[in-house]
Design a protein around this motif. Structure first.
Motif, PDB file in Angstrom:
ATOM      1  N   UNK A   1      47.902  50.896  42.656  1.00 43.00           N
ATOM      2  CA  UNK A   1      47.111  51.613  43.645  1.00 43.00           C
ATOM      3  C   UNK A   1      45.607  51.633  43.355  1.00 43.00           C
ATOM      4  N   UNK A   2      45.201  51.173  42.189  1.00 44.19           N
ATOM      5  CA  UNK A   2      43.786  51.239  41.810  1.00 44.19           C
ATOM      6  C   UNK A   2      43.011  50.025  42.307  1.00 44.19           C
ATOM      7  N   UNK A   3      41.731  50.241  42.565  1.00 48.65           N
ATOM      8  CA  UNK A   3      40.852  49.136  42.949  1.00 48.65           C
ATOM      9  C   UNK A   3      40.886  48.058  41.875  1.00 48.65           C
ATOM     10  N   UNK A   4      41.107  46.818  42.272  1.00 49.61           N
ATOM     11  CA  UNK A   4      41.184  45.697  41.345  1.00 49.61           C
ATOM     12  C   UNK A   4      42.591  45.307  40.960  1.00 49.61           C
ATOM     13  N   UNK A   5      43.573  46.149  41.240  1.00 49.93           N
ATOM     14  CA  UNK A   5      44.962  45.777  40.968  1.00 49.93           C
ATOM     15  C   UNK A   5      45.379  44.654  41.911  1.00 49.93           C
ATOM     16  N   UNK A   6      46.242  43.764  41.435  1.00 51.47           N
ATOM     17  CA  UNK A   6      46.670  42.650  42.279  1.00 51.47           C
ATOM     18  C   UNK A   6      48.093  42.240  41.935  1.00 51.47           C
ATOM     19  N   UNK A   7      48.699  41.491  42.838  1.00 59.08           N
ATOM     20  CA  UNK A   7      50.010  40.887  42.631  1.00 59.08           C
ATOM     21  C   UNK A   7      49.973  39.477  43.199  1.00 59.08           C
ATOM     22  N   UNK A   8      50.720  38.574  42.593  1.00 59.71           N
ATOM     23  CA  UNK A   8      50.694  37.166  42.997  1.00 59.71           C
ATOM     24  C   UNK A   8      51.392  36.956  44.333  1.00 59.71           C
ATOM     25  N   UNK A   9      50.811  36.098  45.162  1.00 57.36           N
ATOM     26  CA  UNK A   9      51.504  35.542  46.322  1.00 57.36           C
ATOM     27  C   UNK A   9      52.227  34.293  45.839  1.00 57.36           C
TER      28      UNK A   9
END
Length: 232
Positions: free
Chosen positions: A155-163
């Motif tokens: 939920x934090x700015x900069x968090x990501x998950x791969x497509x």
């Protein structure tokens, strides 16, 4: 305002467009880091449609990457000559987008598209196509995912998950640009890595979910479309 027409030889059907994608995608460069984040110019491009008149308005807005202030703006109005086919939207939009970019007097630098690059069924979305045609570094930041699966990022700015594609390739990332706000979907287009594309997208989305370059280009192309529709 002059109406932009598709250039001679531009594909007019799905078969022709797929052949062009197959040819041009071999020219995509994905091992260059691209410009340093927060330096030089960065240009947002976007389009708006008047479906009743088959008209498309394109905007190109150059920002100073350090301050996110507008340096220059340009628009173009074109005819839509290619049918709507998912995965082939570049063939509807690019002639007019290229005209808007050509109207700029300053260096566009890094270009940010409201769409996809590598995160595309044939690995050749609008951002890749535009990059190959212009030679510019281009990345794609889409508001919605296309056909790839991903886990929900933190939920934090900069968090990501791969497509992730069916073959396991990471073709892009779902990137959280604002705390608790739904992610955007970033992919490399041409002459920029995925890591660098995400860093640029995060920097440009300083205050809002979408990059400032996209916000500005979206507003400008909609305004240009309203003006031309009002004169029609």
């Amino acid at each position: 305002m002059e109406i932009v027409e598709a250039p001679p030889g531009w594909p007019v059907n799905e078969a022709e467009a797929l052949a062009v994608q197959d040819e041009l995608r071999t020219r995509v460069v994905l091992d260059e880091p691209g410009p340093q984040v927060g330096t030089g110019p960065v240009t947002g491009v976007d389009v708006a449609y008047d479906d009743e008149r088959d008209v498309v308005a394109a905007a190109a807005v150059v920002l100073d990457a350090a301050t996110l202030t507008v340096v220059e703006e340009a628009t173009a109005i074109g005819r839509v000559t290619f049918p709507y086919v998912p995965g082939l939207l570049a063939f509807r939009e690019l002639p007019t987008v290229l005209a808007a970019l050509a109207s700029l007097t300053s260096d566009p630098g890094l270009v940010v598209c409201d769409g996809y690059g590598r995160a595309h069924p044939r690995r050749f979305g609008l951002a890749s196509h535009l990059g190959v045609l212009t030679g510019l570094p281009v990345l794609g930041v889409a508001k919605n995912p296309f056909v790839f699966t991903y886990a929900e990022p933190g939920q934090s700015r900069g968090d990501f998950a791969a497509l992730v594609a069916d073959d396991g390739e990471e073709v892009g990332r779902a990137l959280r640009t604002q705390h608790g706000v739904k992610p955007v979907f970033v992919s490399a287009g041409h002459r920029v890595t995925l890591e660098s594309a995400c860093a640029h997208a995060l920097h440009l989305a300083r205050d809002f979910r979408v990059p400032e370059s996209t916000r500005r280009a979206d507003a400008l192309c909609r305004r240009a479309l309203r003006e031309v529709s009002g004169r029609a």
